[in-house]
Design a protein around this motif. Structure first.
Motif, PDB file in Angstrom:
ATOM      1  N   GLY A  62       0.807  -1.213   0.000  1.00 28.60           N
ATOM      2  CA  GLY A  62       0.000   0.000   0.000  1.00 28.60           C
ATOM      3  C   GLY A  62       0.838   1.260   0.000  1.00 28.60           C
ATOM      4  N   THR A  63       1.916   1.242   0.762  1.00 33.17           N
ATOM      5  CA  THR A  63       2.831   2.383   0.784  1.00 33.17           C
ATOM      6  C   THR A  63       3.480   2.551  -0.585  1.00 33.17           C
ATOM      7  N   GLY A  64       3.863   1.444  -1.206  1.00 33.09           N
ATOM      8  CA  GLY A  64       4.458   1.501  -2.538  1.00 33.09           C
ATOM      9  C   GLY A  64       3.499   2.059  -3.573  1.00 33.09           C
ATOM     10  N   ILE A  65       2.232   1.672  -3.490  1.00 33.09           N
ATOM     11  CA  ILE A  65       1.218   2.180  -4.419  1.00 33.09           C
ATOM     12  C   ILE A  65       1.067   3.685  -4.259  1.00 33.09           C
ATOM     13  N   ALA A  66       0.948   4.139  -3.015  1.00 39.27           N
ATOM     14  CA  ALA A  66       0.782   5.573  -2.767  1.00 39.27           C
ATOM     15  C   ALA A  66       2.002   6.360  -3.243  1.00 39.27           C
ATOM     16  N   ARG A  67       3.187   5.855  -2.962  1.00 40.40           N
ATOM     17  CA  ARG A  67       4.414   6.543  -3.405  1.00 40.40           C
ATOM     18  C   ARG A  67       4.487   6.615  -4.924  1.00 40.40           C
ATOM     19  N   ALA A  68       4.195   5.502  -5.586  1.00 46.38           N
ATOM     20  CA  ALA A  68       4.271   5.482  -7.054  1.00 46.38           C
ATOM     21  C   ALA A  68       3.269   6.453  -7.669  1.00 46.38           C
ATOM     22  N   ALA A  69       2.057   6.489  -7.118  1.00 45.08           N
ATOM     23  CA  ALA A  69       1.045   7.396  -7.651  1.00 45.08           C
ATOM     24  C   ALA A  69       1.456   8.856  -7.453  1.00 45.08           C
ATOM     25  N   LEU A  70       2.021   9.181  -6.301  1.00 38.84           N
ATOM     26  CA  LEU A  70       2.449  10.555  -6.063  1.00 38.84           C
ATOM     27  C   LEU A  70       3.670  10.914  -6.899  1.00 38.84           C
ATOM     28  N   ARG A  71       4.534   9.939  -7.173  1.00 42.20           N
ATOM     29  CA  ARG A  71       5.641  10.191  -8.113  1.00 42.20           C
ATOM     30  C   ARG A  71       5.087  10.500  -9.499  1.00 42.20           C
ATOM     31  N   ASP A  72       4.119   9.695  -9.942  1.00 42.61           N
ATOM     32  CA  ASP A  72       3.480   9.940 -11.241  1.00 42.61           C
ATOM     33  C   ASP A  72       2.872  11.338 -11.274  1.00 42.61           C
ATOM     34  N   LEU A  73       2.228  11.703 -10.193  1.00 39.41           N
ATOM     35  CA  LEU A  73       1.613  13.026 -10.117  1.00 39.41           C
ATOM     36  C   LEU A  73       2.661  14.123 -10.216  1.00 39.41           C
ATOM     37  N   GLY A  74       3.804  13.927  -9.573  1.00 35.40           N
ATOM     38  CA  GLY A  74       4.867  14.924  -9.650  1.00 35.40           C
ATOM     39  C   GLY A  74       5.305  15.182 -11.078  1.00 35.40           C
ATOM     40  N   GLU A  75       5.368  14.116 -11.857  1.00 39.11           N
ATOM     41  CA  GLU A  75       5.753  14.263 -13.266  1.00 39.11           C
ATOM     42  C   GLU A  75       4.662  14.938 -14.091  1.00 39.11           C
ATOM     43  N   GLN A  76       3.426  14.884 -13.613  1.00 36.10           N
ATOM     44  CA  GLN A  76       2.293  15.453 -14.340  1.00 36.10           C
ATOM     45  C   GLN A  76       1.685  16.655 -13.617  1.00 36.10           C
ATOM     46  N   TRP A  77       2.392  17.218 -12.672  1.00 34.98           N
ATOM     47  CA  TRP A  77       1.824  18.237 -11.804  1.00 34.98           C
ATOM     48  C   TRP A  77       1.235  19.413 -12.573  1.00 34.98           C
ATOM     49  N   GLU A  78       1.944  19.921 -13.549  1.00 30.16           N
ATOM     50  CA  GLU A  78       1.427  21.068 -14.307  1.00 30.16           C
ATOM     51  C   GLU A  78       0.140  20.709 -15.046  1.00 30.16           C
ATOM     52  N   ARG A  79       0.081  19.510 -15.612  1.00 29.70           N
ATOM     53  CA  ARG A  79      -1.131  19.053 -16.303  1.00 29.70           C
ATOM     54  C   ARG A  79      -2.273  18.899 -15.298  1.00 29.70           C
ATOM     55  N   ALA A  80      -1.957  18.373 -14.118  1.00 30.49           N
ATOM     56  CA  ALA A  80      -2.985  18.211 -13.082  1.00 30.49           C
ATOM     57  C   ALA A  80      -3.554  19.564 -12.669  1.00 30.49           C
ATOM     58  N   LEU A  81      -2.689  20.562 -12.534  1.00 30.82           N
ATOM     59  CA  LEU A  81      -3.156  21.899 -12.142  1.00 30.82           C
ATOM     60  C   LEU A  81      -4.034  22.534 -13.213  1.00 30.82           C
ATOM     61  N   ARG A  82      -3.802  22.174 -14.460  1.00 35.45           N
ATOM     62  CA  ARG A  82      -4.625  22.709 -15.555  1.00 35.45           C
ATOM     63  C   ARG A  82      -5.949  21.960 -15.699  1.00 35.45           C
ATOM     64  N   SER A  83      -6.072  20.811 -15.061  1.00 34.18           N
ATOM     65  CA  SER A  83      -7.310  20.032 -15.167  1.00 34.18           C
ATOM     66  C   SER A  83      -8.407  20.685 -14.332  1.00 34.18           C
ATOM     67  N   SER A  84      -9.626  20.227 -14.529  1.00 31.85           N
ATOM     68  CA  SER A  84     -10.744  20.797 -13.773  1.00 31.85           C
ATOM     69  C   SER A  84     -10.651  20.461 -12.286  1.00 31.85           C
ATOM     70  N   SER A  85      -9.981  19.347 -11.951  1.00 31.27           N
ATOM     71  CA  SER A  85      -9.809  18.963 -10.548  1.00 31.27           C
ATOM     72  C   SER A  85      -8.479  18.237 -10.376  1.00 31.27           C
ATOM     73  N   PRO A  86      -7.463  18.924  -9.878  1.00 31.24           N
ATOM     74  CA  PRO A  86      -6.184  18.249  -9.636  1.00 31.24           C
ATOM     75  C   PRO A  86      -6.319  17.044  -8.708  1.00 31.24           C
ATOM     76  N   ALA A  87      -7.210  17.137  -7.727  1.00 30.56           N
ATOM     77  CA  ALA A  87      -7.406  16.015  -6.810  1.00 30.56           C
ATOM     78  C   ALA A  87      -7.999  14.809  -7.530  1.00 30.56           C
ATOM     79  N   ALA A  88      -8.925  15.032  -8.448  1.00 33.93           N
ATOM     80  CA  ALA A  88      -9.502  13.925  -9.226  1.00 33.93           C
ATOM     81  C   ALA A  88      -8.449  13.331 -10.153  1.00 33.93           C
ATOM     82  N   HIS A  89      -7.617  14.174 -10.730  1.00 35.80           N
ATOM     83  CA  HIS A  89      -6.528  13.700 -11.591  1.00 35.80           C
ATOM     84  C   HIS A  89      -5.592  12.802 -10.779  1.00 35.80           C
ATOM     85  N   ALA A  90      -5.238  13.252  -9.587  1.00 37.14           N
ATOM     86  CA  ALA A  90      -4.346  12.477  -8.727  1.00 37.14           C
ATOM     87  C   ALA A  90      -5.013  11.170  -8.296  1.00 37.14           C
TER      88      ALA A  90
END
Length: 162
Positions: A62-90
């Protein structure tokens, strides 16, 4: 001590501080991400880790899943911020990561329901989050979360013969 005002009683900094961030990310990578990303990660870490643990059946996975997802989000952070909901994107990133390691019982649930509906049931009934907390985690309003949860429960009911 920092507390989340939107989710009473959940400590935002209880498990995710600079030591944890440094432990799962390259220190040079941390410097290139904006502060808003670090704040988002601190805010979501506990629920993401608990969700990952619930679907994978182990705290390590579970910790590995959460870390991997947040790493993915870091690489896509600007795209997430441009989305209608960064939290939904994450949440979508986390949910896709978690789908690769679901326990047998949760795989069955995901065959019966869509990914979001199944995630809503896990958050509400397995983790015991309130509709407000679960909606916040998924990037939904409380009302939208409740609609999703009700739809999932309706879809699980056996077909009625009239």
């Amino acid at each position: 001590m920092l507390m989340r005002s939107s989710l009473p009683g959940l400590r935002a900094d209880s498990e995710f501080d600079d030591r944890y961030l440094a432990a799962w990310m390259d220190p040079l990578a941390i410097q290139r991400f904006p502060v808003s990303y670090a704040v988002f990660c601190c805010d979501r870490w506990m629920v993401y880790r608990r969700f990952g643990t619930a679907v994978a059946g182990s705290i390590h996975s579970g910790t590995g899943i959460a870390r991997a997802a947040l790493r993915d989000l870091g690489e896509q952070w600007e795209r997430a911020l441009r989305s209608s909901s960064p939290a939904a994107h994450a949440w979508g990133l986390l949910s896709r990561r978690a789908s690769e390691r679901r326990t047998a019982s949760l795989r069955g649930l995901h065959h019966l329901l869509g990914r979001d509906e199944a995630d809503a049931l896990v958050l509400r009934y397995k983790l015991g989050l309130s509709p407000c907390q679960a909606g916040y985690a998924m990037g939904l309003s409380e009302a939208d979360f409740e609609l999703l949860r009700h739809r999932a429960l309706r879809d699980l009911l056996p077909a009625r013969v009239l």
